[in-house]
Design an enzyme around this catalytic site. Structure first.
Site, PDB file in Angstrom:
ATOM      1  CG  ASN A 101      -1.738   1.198   1.416  1.00  0.00           C
ATOM      2  OD1 ASN A 101      -1.782   2.041   0.524  1.00  0.00           O
ATOM      3  ND2 ASN A 101      -2.410   1.302   2.558  1.00  0.00           N
ATOM      4  CD1 TRP A 102       3.356   0.818  -2.868  1.00  0.00           C
ATOM      5  CD2 TRP A 102       3.491   1.963  -4.799  1.00  0.00           C
ATOM      6  NE1 TRP A 102       3.980   0.019  -3.776  1.00  0.00           N
ATOM      7  CE2 TRP A 102       4.089   0.702  -4.980  1.00  0.00           C
ATOM      8  CE3 TRP A 102       3.454   2.852  -5.879  1.00  0.00           C
ATOM      9  CZ2 TRP A 102       4.639   0.295  -6.206  1.00  0.00           C
ATOM     10  CZ3 TRP A 102       3.997   2.458  -7.091  1.00  0.00           C
ATOM     11  CH2 TRP A 102       4.596   1.192  -7.248  1.00  0.00           C
ATOM     12  CE  LYS A 103      -0.269   3.211   4.684  1.00  0.00           C
ATOM     13  NZ  LYS A 103      -0.135   3.302   6.135  1.00  0.00           N
TER      14      LYS A 103
ATOM     15  CG  HIS B 227      -5.878   1.891   5.194  1.00  0.00           C
ATOM     16  ND1 HIS B 227      -5.455   2.849   6.089  1.00  0.00           N
ATOM     17  CD2 HIS B 227      -4.852   1.020   5.063  1.00  0.00           C
ATOM     18  CE1 HIS B 227      -4.215   2.555   6.474  1.00  0.00           C
ATOM     19  NE2 HIS B 227      -3.840   1.447   5.858  1.00  0.00           N
TER      20      HIS B 227
ATOM     21  CD  GLU C 220      -2.959   5.473   6.789  1.00  0.00           C
ATOM     22  OE1 GLU C 220      -2.958   5.507   5.551  1.00  0.00           O
ATOM     23  OE2 GLU C 220      -2.021   4.968   7.449  1.00  0.00           O
TER      24      GLU C 220
ATOM     25  CD  GLU D 159      -3.470  -2.585   7.344  1.00  0.00           C
ATOM     26  OE1 GLU D 159      -2.364  -2.813   6.878  1.00  0.00           O
ATOM     27  OE2 GLU D 159      -4.139  -1.576   7.073  1.00  0.00           O
TER      28      GLU D 159
ATOM     29  N   GLY E 131       2.396   2.363  10.682  1.00  0.00           N
ATOM     30  CA  GLY E 131       3.318   3.483  10.500  1.00  0.00           C
ATOM     31  C   GLY E 131       4.046   3.883  11.772  1.00  0.00           C
TER      32      GLY E 131
ATOM     33  CB  SER F 288       5.264  -1.502  11.856  1.00  0.00           C
ATOM     34  OG  SER F 288       4.780  -0.200  12.093  1.00  0.00           O
TER      35      SER F 288
ATOM     36  N   GLY G 175       2.858  -1.139   4.282  1.00  0.00           N
ATOM     37  CA  GLY G 175       2.875   0.282   3.932  1.00  0.00           C
ATOM     38  C   GLY G 175       4.291   0.746   3.678  1.00  0.00           C
ATOM     39  N   GLY G 176       4.914   1.310   4.717  1.00  0.00           N
ATOM     40  CA  GLY G 176       6.244   1.925   4.585  1.00  0.00           C
ATOM     41  C   GLY G 176       7.262   1.053   3.870  1.00  0.00           C
TER      42      GLY G 176
HETATM   43  P1  PGA Z   1       2.782   0.356   7.584  1.00  0.00           P
HETATM   44  O1  PGA Z   1       1.320   0.524   6.935  1.00  0.00           O
HETATM   45  O2  PGA Z   1       3.362  -0.914   7.064  1.00  0.00           O
HETATM   46  O3  PGA Z   1       3.538   1.589   7.146  1.00  0.00           O
HETATM   47  O4  PGA Z   1       2.587   0.320   9.069  1.00  0.00           O
HETATM   48  C1  PGA Z   1       0.470  -0.579   6.766  1.00  0.00           C
HETATM   49  C2  PGA Z   1      -0.848  -0.130   6.209  1.00  0.00           C
HETATM   50  O5  PGA Z   1      -1.349   0.921   6.604  1.00  0.00           O
HETATM   51  O6  PGA Z   1      -1.445  -0.801   5.327  1.00  0.00           O
END
Ligand code: PGA
Length: 254
Positions: A11-13, A97, A99, A169, A175, A215, A236-237
């Site tokens: 997930n590149w956000k 998600h 967010e 998640e 993050g 993470s 994500g990251g």
């Molecule tokens: P993260 O994000 O790996 O940066 O914690 C995961 C996600 O939000 O899908």
């Protein structure tokens, strides 16, 4: 026990320039190759879907979007429909998600509606759920899982469930660098799978992949994947660097 194929999605956000997205897609495609025992997807920002689709063409990497709207077309300024995503080359859409739930106020009703429309139109859905830190501190996580998963899945057919992937998640792990332990992930995944079994039966419980997200790094992947109910990762990251994302895919493939 059925074996579920491992699944790793990036997930590149809201990250990457066009040049970075194309280079990242190409490097992931090269690293993953054409033959892998893991299902792999990358979810770039909307404007980069088509060029990233080109960059991963011919590889085993599939394309996904980070969100999708719940109506099929019409006057919904700024939104993107399932048909548009399919035409852009997407197989998957992330829905719900944290967010979007917590920063943008997306409701469970909207999430249920999005899951339905996306599946009806032919996409596969990566449905995200998970508790906040405050909920975990009050030991409310199982209540939250039950409410979120079942609000989102209400009314799905058996055929639609075959295109649903759940991603657990925990919000406190996203993050933050604070990854859930393999035991915490297993406990949550097993709870969700038990609820799927009670409500929808053995077939759906046994075949629905449940990914862990929050993470995830190459170093933490093998431990998480060693748990029987952890079927992959939503990253994500660490998905923004081809080397680390490909290392996660390889670690998930065992
Ligand atoms: P993260 O994000 O790996 O940066 O914690 C995961 C996600 O939000 O899908």
């Amino acid at each position: 026990m059925p074996t579920r194929k491992k699944f790793v999605a990036g997930n590149w956000k809201m990250n990457t320039t066009l040049a970075e997205a194309k280079a990242l897609g190409a490097a992931v495609a090269k690293g993953v190759g054409t033959d892998t025992n893991v299902t792999v997807a990358v979810c770039p920002p909307f404007p980069w879907l088509v060029p990233v689709g080109e960059a991963i063409k011919g590889s085993a990497v599939a394309l996904g979007a980070q969100d999708v709207h719940y109506e099929k077309k019409g006057a919904f300024t700024g939104e993107v429909s399932p048909a548009m995503l399919l035409e852009a080359g997407c197989k998957y859409a992330i829905v719900g998600h944290s967010e979007r739930r917590h920063i943008l106020g997306e409701s469970e009703t909207a999430i249920n509606h999005k899951v339905h429309t996306a599946l009806e139109e032919g996409l596969s859905v990566i449905l995200c759920m998970g508790e906040t830190l405050a909920e975990r501190e009050r030991n409310l996580q199982e209540r939250v899982f039950q409410r979120q998963v079942f609000a989102a899945c209400a009314g799905l057919t058996d055929e639609q469930f075959q295109r649903l992937v759940i991603a657990y998640e925990p919000v406190w792990a996203i993050g933050t660098g604070k990854v859930a332990t393999p035991e915490q992930a297993q406990e949550a995944h097993a709870f969700v799978r038990t609820k799927l079994r009670q409500l929808y039966g053995d077939k759906i419980a046994d075949t629905t992949p449940i990914l862990y997200g929050g993470s995830v790094t190459p170093e933490t992947t093998a431990g998480l994947m060693s748990k029987p109910d952890v079927d992959g990762a939503l990253v994500g990251g660490a998905s923004l660097k081809a080397d680390s994302f490909v290392a996660i895919v390889k670690a998930a493939g065992g």
